[in-house]
Design an enzyme around this catalytic site. Sequence first.
Site: not given
Ligand SMILES: *Cc1c(COP(=O)(O)O)cnc(C)c1O
Length: 380
Positions: A132, A216, A245
């Site tokens: 994700f 990420d 986050k």
């Molecule tokens: C939540 C998340 C995203 C996206 O972040 P948003 O602030 O919702 O755009 C991208 N990568 C990872 C690993 C995430 O957990």
Amino acid sequence: MSIDDIIKRESRAIFQTYTRQPVLIARGSGARVWDQDGREYIDFVAGIAVNNVGHCHPRVVEAIKRQCELLIHTSNLYYTENQVRLAEELKSLSGMDKVFFCNSGTESVEAALKLTRRATGRIEIVAATGSFHGRTLGALGLTYKQSYREPFRPLNEATFVPYNDLEALKSAVTKETAAVILEPVQGEAGVYPASNEYLRAAREICDDRGALLIFDEVQTGFGRTGRWFAKEHSGVMPDIMTLAKAIAGGLPMGAMLSNENISGCFQRGDHASTFGGGPLVCAAALASISAIRDENLVRRSEEMGSYLLRELSRLPVSARGLGLMVGVDIDKDARAVVDAARADGVLLNSTGEHTLRLVPPLVVTKEEIDRVVDVIGERL
Ligand SMILES: *Cc1c(COP(=O)(O)O)cnc(C)c1O
């Protein structure tokens, strides 16, 4: 407003893109939140791994109050002290070289994609099954779930390889590959840590093919996995790291960090954000980082995470995780368990039909963990 009233009005006024639970949250403190009627909940969702320092941490609240009386917004046409101080703090915590500030996780991935194009001139990305990386059109192409991507094609879609499968990665990454993007611990997929050997091999494969390695760490950053950043578990340095986050104690912020080898590849005008790195969010981020450091929340995450896993091992479940990022596979329908736990005053999140994701604030206490494990146990 009553919850029924809110649900009705929400459905008339807001795009129906979310599946919400019927609870009207009014305030929060530490690892707890209260609904409009004063019912208390232990919060094991924490804004989806955002509230690492707990809800309304006093230092974050104080920093926001102080800053908002001085300056809320200016523009990246000018300098602000908070932005520079935060960038230096992120550099020293991560060992990376330079920072670009944006406002969310998906934006940090977009920035990473643009820097990757600049640095390599290539466009092909390799990502992992279960990944994700966000929902905007660039990041969406790297997000595994077919149902998220399908309605929005054409996208520049990644080549997806099975997570943690070294041989698959070896054959997918070629001299045409711009970058490999990985979550060191997959979050949305149900909390799956990558093995250290896999991440080290990914580094070597990328170096061999002239591709960049992107971590990420949007969900894994800021103590979540028992280290400041999950990359420390393997010791692998990526070329690019994305953050969001938990970065600003609950305010919206994202950041894309790169290493020295490519940080010169972004030139003036290559990327920008009106709000990115504004003085208010930067003040909150600096306060949140100080709180994590001064309250030893990184170590606490590791200790409480082990405690949580140990307690869960007494239940008929299969649990895994790093620090306070824990996935629990259960036989029952996970949504039903989430609903039942809410009735018992516990907020949980499911990431699959049979998987719970536990990501409480790092300030969570043993007593709170005991209570949550009891509630999950009873509901199985
Ligand atoms: C939540 C998340 C995203 C996206 O972040 P948003 O602030 O919702 O755009 C991208 N990568 C990872 C690993 C995430 O957990």
